[in-house]
Design a protein around this motif. Sequence first.
Motif, PDB file in Angstrom:
ATOM      1  N   ARG A  46      -9.141  -0.060   0.743  1.00  0.00           N
ATOM      2  CA  ARG A  46      -7.528  -0.572   1.152  1.00  0.00           C
ATOM      3  C   ARG A  46      -6.943  -0.337   2.582  1.00  0.00           C
ATOM      4  O   ARG A  46      -6.575  -1.431   2.999  1.00  0.00           O
ATOM      5  N   ARG A  47      -7.604   0.646   3.226  1.00  0.00           N
ATOM      6  CA  ARG A  47      -7.223   0.711   4.618  1.00  0.00           C
ATOM      7  C   ARG A  47      -7.815  -0.466   5.459  1.00  0.00           C
ATOM      8  O   ARG A  47      -7.286  -1.107   6.241  1.00  0.00           O
ATOM      9  N   ILE A  50      -5.883  -3.784   4.711  1.00  0.00           N
ATOM     10  CA  ILE A  50      -4.640  -3.923   5.368  1.00  0.00           C
ATOM     11  C   ILE A  50      -4.970  -3.941   6.875  1.00  0.00           C
ATOM     12  O   ILE A  50      -4.237  -4.926   7.586  1.00  0.00           O
ATOM     13  N   LEU A  51      -5.681  -3.453   7.539  1.00  0.00           N
ATOM     14  CA  LEU A  51      -6.161  -3.576   8.964  1.00  0.00           C
ATOM     15  C   LEU A  51      -6.673  -4.971   9.085  1.00  0.00           C
ATOM     16  O   LEU A  51      -6.796  -5.129  10.538  1.00  0.00           O
ATOM     17  N   TYR A  56      -2.358   0.387  10.124  1.00  0.00           N
ATOM     18  CA  TYR A  56      -2.612   1.580   9.335  1.00  0.00           C
ATOM     19  C   TYR A  56      -2.756   2.554  10.317  1.00  0.00           C
ATOM     20  O   TYR A  56      -3.769   2.725  10.891  1.00  0.00           O
ATOM     21  N   TYR A  68       0.096   9.457   7.194  1.00  0.00           N
ATOM     22  CA  TYR A  68      -0.410   8.138   7.663  1.00  0.00           C
ATOM     23  C   TYR A  68       0.738   7.111   7.205  1.00  0.00           C
ATOM     24  O   TYR A  68       1.659   7.630   6.285  1.00  0.00           O
ATOM     25  N   TYR A  70       1.521   2.690   6.834  1.00  0.00           N
ATOM     26  CA  TYR A  70       0.775   1.270   6.990  1.00  0.00           C
ATOM     27  C   TYR A  70       2.118   0.190   6.623  1.00  0.00           C
ATOM     28  O   TYR A  70       2.998   0.746   5.939  1.00  0.00           O
ATOM     29  N   HIS A  72       2.183  -3.765   4.945  1.00  0.00           N
ATOM     30  CA  HIS A  72       1.334  -4.728   4.428  1.00  0.00           C
ATOM     31  C   HIS A  72       2.201  -6.034   3.917  1.00  0.00           C
ATOM     32  O   HIS A  72       3.362  -6.132   4.084  1.00  0.00           O
ATOM     33  N   SER A  86       6.287  -1.429   3.912  1.00  0.00           N
ATOM     34  CA  SER A  86       5.841  -0.322   4.584  1.00  0.00           C
ATOM     35  C   SER A  86       5.542   0.886   3.468  1.00  0.00           C
ATOM     36  O   SER A  86       6.294   1.006   2.405  1.00  0.00           O
ATOM     37  N   LEU A 107       4.661   2.853  13.964  1.00  0.00           N
ATOM     38  CA  LEU A 107       4.603   1.482  13.004  1.00  0.00           C
ATOM     39  C   LEU A 107       5.332   0.411  13.324  1.00  0.00           C
ATOM     40  O   LEU A 107       5.136  -0.623  13.503  1.00  0.00           O
TER      41      LEU A 107
END
Length: 189
Positions: A46-47, A50-51, A56, A68, A70, A72, A86, A107
């Motif tokens: 998942r990370r 997204i990155l 993230y 954390y 992130y 998307h 978010s 973020l």
Amino acid sequence: MTEDITIRMAQSDDAESLARIYQYYVEHTAITFEYEAPNAAEMNARREKILAHYPYLVAEKDGRVLGYAYAHEFYGRAAYGWSVESSIYVDKDARKLGIGRRLYDALEAALRKMGILNINACIAVPRTDDDPYLTNGSVAFHKRLGYEMVGTFHQSGYKFGRWYDVAWMEKILGEHPEKPAPVKDFDRF
């Protein structure tokens, strides 16, 4: 306080910590509507996804990941390109220390650099004041950060034998010009 907290991009070796933090919320709260906690491999996948385009971030102190956040893609249509959704999770034992604010500040700064104009937050909301799995803490947190309530979907999620509402909140990050510049991918730091 949070002076000794480092905010940085999430890395593959953070996957165990991401899974550990999230597992508590999956198994003990209605903050997320997942029923099964993903393992470290799934959290890492998942990370990475997204990155590829979005930030993230993790908050770390003394080598321990404490939270954390992130952003998307918002609904996968070209016209939504300037909007994101978010998410944020802080270690259950590190809440109320300002870590969430630090994560969201970082973020938002990253999203502004990308050209993102709207942040949307989807938040589970309890239907009673005495719910053992959920409070209105997430709504209050987002309000303190400048988010505004947009609307509520009623009885949209079912977890722990009860129905939950879902609130949508938004924060406008910038002016909406007639012809906006294209959004850039997240510049990893």
